[in-house]
Design an enzyme around this catalytic site. Structure first.
Site, PDB file in Angstrom:
ATOM      1  N   CYS A  80       0.795  -1.235   0.000  1.00 51.13           N
ATOM      2  CA  CYS A  80       0.000   0.000   0.000  1.00 51.13           C
ATOM      3  C   CYS A  80       0.821   1.275   0.000  1.00 51.13           C
ATOM      4  O   CYS A  80       0.478   2.230  -0.701  1.00 51.13           O
ATOM      5  CB  CYS A  80      -0.994  -0.002   1.158  1.00 51.13           C
ATOM      6  SG  CYS A  80      -0.263   0.059   2.818  1.00 51.13           S
ATOM      7  N   HIS A 117      -2.593   0.677   7.299  1.00 51.08           N
ATOM      8  CA  HIS A 117      -2.915   0.774   5.877  1.00 51.08           C
ATOM      9  C   HIS A 117      -2.960   2.234   5.435  1.00 51.08           C
ATOM     10  O   HIS A 117      -3.517   3.088   6.132  1.00 51.08           O
ATOM     11  CB  HIS A 117      -4.258   0.096   5.586  1.00 51.08           C
ATOM     12  CG  HIS A 117      -4.647   0.131   4.142  1.00 51.08           C
ATOM     13  ND1 HIS A 117      -3.796  -0.273   3.135  1.00 51.08           N
ATOM     14  CD2 HIS A 117      -5.795   0.540   3.522  1.00 51.08           C
ATOM     15  CE1 HIS A 117      -4.407  -0.110   1.969  1.00 51.08           C
ATOM     16  NE2 HIS A 117      -5.606   0.378   2.178  1.00 51.08           N
ATOM     17  N   ASP A 132      -7.703   4.197  -3.560  1.00 52.54           N
ATOM     18  CA  ASP A 132      -6.865   3.186  -2.910  1.00 52.54           C
ATOM     19  C   ASP A 132      -6.478   2.123  -3.936  1.00 52.54           C
ATOM     20  O   ASP A 132      -7.290   1.298  -4.326  1.00 52.54           O
ATOM     21  CB  ASP A 132      -7.621   2.549  -1.742  1.00 52.54           C
ATOM     22  CG  ASP A 132      -6.757   1.589  -0.942  1.00 52.54           C
ATOM     23  OD1 ASP A 132      -5.561   1.447  -1.266  1.00 52.54           O
ATOM     24  OD2 ASP A 132      -7.280   0.991   0.009  1.00 52.54           O
TER      25      ASP A 132
END
Length: 280
Positions: A80, A117, A132
């Protein structure tokens, strides 16, 4: 903030196949909703989620040039912090207003997990959108609106929505087999690239991190979503069905290539197979 001026935008757009088959690459890049959708969708379709450098015991650098060298020119994937830092730099370069958020994973039942995250909030014409590209095979393919909590968003055969909890906490949910399931929750607090440096250090090196000590490779694109964690390859269908198979060390490189489009240099590939075999 995201060092977008340092990014080779043309190379990035070529890497994600921006405009291929849809003609969007022929129009001017502008900080509008159409461009945001097109770039986000192309990125998630082209770049796999993976932790192979972590599995190999190598540090993860988050400066734009290092991410560009790996994900763009090296045609690798990332997790991420890498994925969304790259997306943020590209969107900033195009002219979007981009801010970061830190989220708690909620896919593991009732366990309260730390904020690990990284996600993005992009504002277009005064309206915030969740972006995202780094939540692996369960994440959204396109931006999700934040100004209309509870509204269902269809993305191909998949559905998402955002609901609001106390203190302004927002939760991204996905529809699985007729049931809405929480994916992650995030607060209004803004995160900056330096915050992701600290989170990245934990995720890439702490023995309690789910990314340390095993291979994690995933991809959300297409009608079937794919996840390889350790030796377990899972294919997730929109109706909730899953197909599973074991991946032995001799088949690892073929699976990485066939399922995720990842090819490693010979030395790295041999080392990764040896690590995978050592798990016996």
């Amino acid at each position: 903030m995201w060092s977008g001026e340092e990014l080779d935008l043309d190379a990035y757009l070529e890497r994600i196949g921006y405009g291929e088959g849809g003609g969007t690459g022929d129009r001017e890049l502008r900080p509008d909703l159409g461009t945001l959708y097109a770039v986000h969708r192309a990125h998630t379709a082209a770049v796999a989620f993976e932790n192979l450098d972590v599995a190999l015991g190598r540090p993860i650098a988050l400066d734009v040039k290092a991410i560009e060298a790996k994900l763009v020119h090296g045609r690798r994937g990332g997790y991420c912090y890498e994925q969304n830092s790259l997306l943020a730099a590209a969107l900033e370069r195009i002219g979007f207003e981009v801010s970061g958020r830190g989220a708690r994973n909620r896919t593991r039942g009732d366990s309260l997990l730390a904020v690990t995250h990284a996600v993005l909030v992009v504002t277009v014409d005064g309206e915030p959108w969740l972006c995202d590209a780094g939540f692996g095979y369960q994440g959204p393919l396109e931006p999700v609106p934040l100004a209309r909590p509870g509204a269902e968003v269809r993305q191909g055969e998949w559905a998402f929505r955002v609901r609001e909890e106390a203190d302004g906490v927002l939760v991204l949910c996905a529809l699985r087999a007729g049931t809405w399931r929480d994916l992650y929750a995030f607060s209004p607090q803004h995160y900056h690239p330096v915050d992701y440096v600290l989170l990245n250090h934990y995720s890439s090196s702490h023995p309690g991190s789910s990314f340390v000590g095993r291979v994690v490779v995933q991809h959300p694109g297409g009608p079937v979503r794919r996840s390889l964690v350790g030796r377990r390859l899972v294919r997730l269908h929109p109706d909730g069905r899953t197909e599973e198979q074991a991946v032995d060390p001799d088949g690892l490189l073929d699976v990485l290539d066939r399922e995720f489009g990842l090819r490693l240099p010979e030395r790295d590939a041999a080392e990764l197979v040896a690590i995978h075999r050592a798990g016996d």
